[in-house]
Motif scaffolding. Structure first.
Motif, short mmCIF file in Angstrom:
data_model
loop_
_atom_site.label_atom_id
_atom_site.label_comp_id
_atom_site.label_asym_id
_atom_site.label_seq_id
_atom_site.Cartn_x
_atom_site.Cartn_y
_atom_site.Cartn_z
N VAL A 150 48.33 100.38 -40.87
CA VAL A 150 47.34 101.07 -40.03
C VAL A 150 48.12 101.72 -38.90
N SER A 151 48.19 103.05 -38.89
CA SER A 151 48.92 103.78 -37.87
C SER A 151 47.94 104.61 -37.03
N LEU A 152 47.73 104.21 -35.78
CA LEU A 152 46.87 104.98 -34.88
C LEU A 152 47.54 106.30 -34.51
N VAL A 153 46.75 107.36 -34.49
CA VAL A 153 47.29 108.66 -34.10
C VAL A 153 46.55 109.22 -32.89
N ASN A 154 45.39 108.68 -32.58
CA ASN A 154 44.65 109.07 -31.38
C ASN A 154 43.87 107.86 -30.88
N ASP A 155 43.83 107.67 -29.56
CA ASP A 155 43.12 106.53 -28.99
C ASP A 155 41.65 106.89 -28.81
N VAL A 156 40.98 107.01 -29.95
CA VAL A 156 39.59 107.47 -29.96
C VAL A 156 38.65 106.42 -29.39
N LEU A 157 38.95 105.15 -29.62
CA LEU A 157 38.03 104.07 -29.23
C LEU A 157 38.44 103.36 -27.95
N GLY A 158 39.28 103.99 -27.14
CA GLY A 158 39.66 103.40 -25.87
C GLY A 158 40.54 102.18 -26.06
N SER A 208 50.09 111.21 -28.03
CA SER A 208 51.37 110.51 -27.90
C SER A 208 51.37 109.17 -28.62
N VAL A 209 50.16 108.67 -28.92
CA VAL A 209 50.09 107.40 -29.65
C VAL A 209 50.80 107.51 -30.99
N CYS A 210 50.60 108.64 -31.66
CA CYS A 210 51.24 108.85 -32.97
C CYS A 210 52.74 108.79 -32.85
N LYS A 211 53.27 109.42 -31.80
CA LYS A 211 54.71 109.44 -31.63
C LYS A 211 55.26 108.04 -31.38
N ALA A 212 54.50 107.24 -30.64
CA ALA A 212 54.95 105.88 -30.36
C ALA A 212 54.94 105.03 -31.62
N VAL A 213 53.91 105.24 -32.44
CA VAL A 213 53.81 104.46 -33.67
C VAL A 213 54.87 104.89 -34.68
N ALA A 214 54.99 106.19 -34.85
CA ALA A 214 55.93 106.71 -35.84
C ALA A 214 57.36 106.67 -35.36
N GLN A 215 57.56 106.45 -34.07
CA GLN A 215 58.88 106.42 -33.47
C GLN A 215 59.64 107.71 -33.74
N SER A 216 58.91 108.81 -33.73
CA SER A 216 59.51 110.12 -33.93
C SER A 216 58.55 111.16 -33.38
N GLU A 217 58.94 112.41 -33.51
CA GLU A 217 58.06 113.49 -33.06
C GLU A 217 57.10 113.91 -34.16
N ALA A 218 57.01 113.09 -35.20
CA ALA A 218 56.18 113.45 -36.34
C ALA A 218 54.71 113.40 -35.99
N ASP A 219 53.91 114.22 -36.66
CA ASP A 219 52.47 114.20 -36.46
C ASP A 219 51.82 113.36 -37.56
N ALA A 220 50.48 113.35 -37.58
CA ALA A 220 49.76 112.51 -38.54
C ALA A 220 50.08 112.87 -39.98
N THR A 221 50.27 114.16 -40.24
CA THR A 221 50.57 114.56 -41.61
C THR A 221 51.92 114.01 -42.06
N GLN A 222 52.84 113.87 -41.10
CA GLN A 222 54.14 113.30 -41.45
C GLN A 222 54.02 111.80 -41.75
N VAL A 223 53.18 111.11 -40.95
CA VAL A 223 52.93 109.69 -41.23
C VAL A 223 52.31 109.54 -42.61
N PHE A 224 51.36 110.43 -42.93
CA PHE A 224 50.70 110.44 -44.24
C PHE A 224 51.75 110.61 -45.34
N ALA A 225 52.67 111.58 -45.13
CA ALA A 225 53.70 111.86 -46.14
C ALA A 225 54.68 110.70 -46.27
N ASP A 226 55.00 110.06 -45.13
CA ASP A 226 55.93 108.93 -45.18
C ASP A 226 55.36 107.78 -46.00
N ALA A 247 43.38 107.58 -37.23
CA ALA A 247 44.47 106.78 -37.79
C ALA A 247 44.80 107.22 -39.21
N VAL A 248 45.92 106.73 -39.68
CA VAL A 248 46.30 106.87 -41.08
C VAL A 248 46.39 105.46 -41.65
#
Length: 815
Positions: free
Chosen positions: A395-403, A483-501, A520-521
């Motif tokens: 479970v990779s969060l990409v936006n803090d939608v739910l606070g 920025s949550v996505c970047k922290a989770v992915a530990q890179s500058e990747a966006d959600a589509t990159q997490v999806f691809a990974d 999230a992804v």
């Protein structure tokens, strides 16, 4: 054996002079055999011992006992009286079997002893009754030799009978697993009845600590069940409503009610017992070789005995006839191939029984022997290396939608949205949330987007879970990442990159959006079994080549192969071609083992030199295999290989003992040492050597009882390629080395990544699977949730929702 004569049951005497009852417990038969042998042996020993002692040590005993006593027991008539019961009562089973074998022109071990003792006894009777017929120097009776030989022969048979009784320990232990009574709920009342009276459909009540009488499916209650006696797995399995349970296993601290589905001979335990019995009575190829050798060995020994007598008669010192007779009898006795007869079956019986206790069911002795020769192991992926069931793995969060809710809040909403779906991926998300202890809310509304995902309203939020196309149709921007996505992915990747990974790792990724914003992804994958990597490492340490053969796409296959350390991968193989891949490896000279669990694996299991079926797989796969790994764990494969190697090593040692004694003993018995050292082998010494040969084999075979798979040190074997010609229906292909990106001559379809939606579960594609026309999932028609006929063709569906979508507009989804 028993026969019916005029309506009455008659019991025939078997070859050992014992009475047997057809269909009774084999152990009971062996116990009766041991009882009779004990009686015959006691009588033989009691009558032979005084004759032997006074005949051998009379001169020394005269110092301690009156001379009249010595003269009494050395008198030929007294010896005749003592030894005649030994000859005709104690030795009856030996003579009956031996002479019948001679009459039927199939001489065997008892024939040699029967001839030798008959010759010695007849000669001794002539010495006693009509001594004048013989020269004065040849009037020495050999009654003590007759008694000693028969006594030692009976002792050897008794040792063998005890050894065979001991080999039934594994079966007795399995039989003892079944309780005598069962608590059955009928008409609202709990009744205690005999376990063998439980019927299919009965509701069985199991209390804490009790054994389960039959197989069934849990209908209420939750507990842990110790299944180690069936599967070999030490960790108790959790059982709840809907789970299957096996008769003979032991309940933990909970109380269960389950509905009986298999009783009597249909239970798993009964089938295991039958498999073990079948294996223990089968013959390994090496045993058949020993049998063929025995067929030539016994007549050969008789010829040697005859020529021994002739040579002594012509060239020996006086009395030539006596020397010739003693040498010929010694040859017949010492050559008795008793040890040869038990060298292989004793080791096979102990090995197969031992294997069953570790959850490895070996169907035949041939499979046990062939496993020793295996140099290549081919593994199916789904259900063999992996669990065969999708699980939520990321479970990779990409936006803090739910606070402040974070992952748990998002996963709770996603699971609530997926709860109404019957799709395996949806169930994986729900179960993932439940494992985290999260509350899974009920959706207010739910709509499936076939082949794309779902849209639902949960606790006032609109939740969308699915692939990129669904996100686009719902107006969700998958490129919008905080920025949550970047922290989770530990890179500058966006959600589509997490999806691809996730996809690159062999997982099935899904986007999750809340109230129109990407959140999230999620990743779902068929996870590895806990010991798969360890088992593959153990196989490679033993010098085996390990190949993964799968119909899945190359990306997923290589990800799994890298995770467990498999040498080579053959991906994208259609199920009907799996057997051809096995044949290709065989044509390259390899001895191949195939390990699988599905219906699609059955042809490959049958084609392999040794087929291993996971006990957690289908009945068809198990029936097509040579060896069943009851626990469904690859560690059982390692155990089977180690045990096969130990068993074959033990058998060769046994044969070495058997042939070694004969190779040394026969020339000595024939008198080869007499011209040099004037040494002749007494028939009594020959009988003792024969008995010691059998004892050596029994003791050596019983060393297999100490086999422990956890204490085996890996040893690499030097394998030879075999000249083989297995018929191939298609051109052969070469394997894909997942560990080295070297080019290989592989058809494009074996390497091409399968395309599909995020909901596509191609990893389960198999020979008898079809595609759900709505969502694209590959499913087995036999387990499909629904089916419909349209334009003369039957379509199968993974869930009722897909079936409803198809029914609403079949032209949209039909081929």
């Amino acid at each position: 054996m028993k026969t019916q004569v005029n309506g009455q049951t008659m019991f025939n005497t078997d070859a050992n002079g014992l009475q047997g009852r057809s269909g009774t417990d084999p152990d009971a038969e062996r116990k009766r055999e041991i009882k009779v042998l004990n009686r015959r042996l006691v009588i033989a020993a009691a009558l032979t011992l005084p004759i032997l002692v006074f005949a051998m040590f009379g001169m020394w005993l005269a110092v301690f006992v009156p001379m009249g006593v010595v003269d009494c027991f050395t008198n030929p008539w007294v010896q005749f009286v003592f030894i005649t019961p030994v000859m005709f009562y104690s030795g009856w089973p030996i003579h009956r079997t031996g002479w019948l074998a001679l009459v039927h022109r199939s001489p065997e071990m008892n024939s040699l002893v029967a001839l030798g003792t008959a010759a010695s006894y007849a000669y001794s009777v002539v010495v006693t009754v009509m001594p004048g017929l013989l020269p004065s120097g040849a009037r020495e009776p050999y009654f003590e030799s007759v008694g000693t030989i028969i006594t030692l022969m009976l002792l050897g048979q008794l040792l063998e009978a005890h050894a065979r009784l001991g080999t039934g320990e594994s079966i007795r232990a399995l039989i003892d697993l079944t309780p005598k009574t069962a608590h059955v709920v009928r008409d609202g009342n709990t009744l205690d009845i005999d376990a063998d009276r439980v019927e299919v459909g009965d509701v069985v009540l199991i209390k804490p600590g009790e054994q389960l009488p039959v197989d069934g499916t849990v209908i209420s209650g939750r507990t842990t069940v110790d299944e180690s006696m069936i599967t070999g797995e030490p960790i108790p399995a959790t059982k709840a409503e809907g789970d299957t349970v096996t008769g003979g296993t032991v309940n933990g601290n909970g109380t269960l009610q389950y509905r009986a589905t298999k009783v009597g001979r249909d239970t798993v335990l009964s089938q295991i017992i039958e498999l073990v019995r079948t294996a223990q009575t089968s013959k390994a190829p090496i045993q058949k070789l020993a049998d063929r050798i025995s067929g030539y060995f016994v007549p050969g020994v008789m010829l040697i005995a005859i020529w021994t007598f002739v040579v002594w008669w012509i060239f020996g010192p006086a009395p030539r006839g006596l020397y010739g007779l003693v040498a010929a009898v010694a040859v017949l006795v010492i050559a008795c191939p008793c040890a040869l007869g038990i060298a292989t079956p004793l080791s096979v019986t102990i090995s197969t029984g031992k294997a069953a206790r570790y959850g490895v069911l070996i169907r035949s002795a041939e499979a046990l022997e062939t496993t020793r020769e295996i140099d290549t192991v081919v593994l199916d992926k789904t259900g063999t290396i992996t669990r065969g069931k999708p699980e939520l793995t990321g479970v990779s969060l990409v936006n803090d939608v739910l606070g402040d809710g974070g992952e748990d809040a998002l996963l709770s909403l996603a699971a609530g949205a997926e709860q109404a779906s019957e799709h395996p991926l949806a169930q994986a998300v729900v179960e993932g949330a439940q494992r985290r202890g999260l509350t899974v809310p009920q959706p207010d509304s739910f709509e499936a987007a076939p082949g794309s995902g779902i849209v639902a309203h949960v606790e006032g939020h609109e939740v969308v879970v699915g692939n990129g196309d669904l996100m686009k149709n719902c107006g969700v921007d998958v490129q919008s990442t905080s920025s949550v996505c970047k922290a989770v992915a530990q890179s500058e990747a966006d959600a589509t990159q997490v999806f691809a990974d996730y996809a690159q790792q062999g997982k099935t990724p899904m986007f999750a959006a809340v109230d129109g914003q990407l959140a999230a992804v999620l990743a779902v994958a068929d996870t590895l079994k806990s010991d798969s990597a360890e088992a593959v490492t153990a196989l490679r340490e033993r010098g085996l080549q390990v190949i993964m053969l799968t119909g899945d796409n190359a990306t997923t296959a290589e990800a799994i192969a890298n995770a467990v350390g498999v040498d080579h991968v053959i991906a994208g193989v259609h199920p009907e071609h799996k057997a051809k891949e096995i044949a290709r490896l065989q044509n390259e000279g390899h001895m191949v083992a195939m390990v699988g669990d599905g219906i699609n694996d059955a042809p490959a299991l049958a084609a392999a030199d040794v087929g291993f079926a996971m006990g957690t797989g289908t009945d068809v796969a198990i029936q097509s295999s040579d060896i069943t790994l009851v626990s469904g764990s690859l560690s059982g494969l390692v155990t089977a290989i180690d045990l096969s190697r130990a068993a074959m090593r033990n058998i060769k040692q046994n044969l070495g003992f058997a042939f070694g004694y004969n190779g040394i003993g026969i020339p000595v018995a024939a008198g080869i040492l007499y011209p040099i050292w004037h040494i002749m082998l007494s028939p009594m010494i020959a009988g003792a050597a024969m008995a010691f040969s059998s004892l050596s084999v029994v003791l050596n075979a019983n060393r297999l009882r100490s086999f422990d798979p956890n204490k085996i040190k890996p040893r690499k074997f030097a394998f030879k390629l075999h000249e083989r010609h297995v018929e191939l229906a298609v051109a052969p292909t070469k394997s894909v080395d997942a560990s080295a990106d070297a080019p290989h001559d592989v058809p494009e379809q074996h390497m091409k990544k399968k395309e599909g939606s995020a909901m596509d579960m191609n990893m389960n594609a198999s020979a008898n699977t079809v595609k759900d026309p709505v969502c694209g999932m590959m499913i087995d028609p036999k387990t499909a949730a629904a089916s419909q006929d349209y334009n003369g063709k039957t379509y199968y569906f993974c869930s009722d929702n897909c079936a409803k979508s198809f029914a609403a507009d079949p032209a949209k989804y039909a081929d």
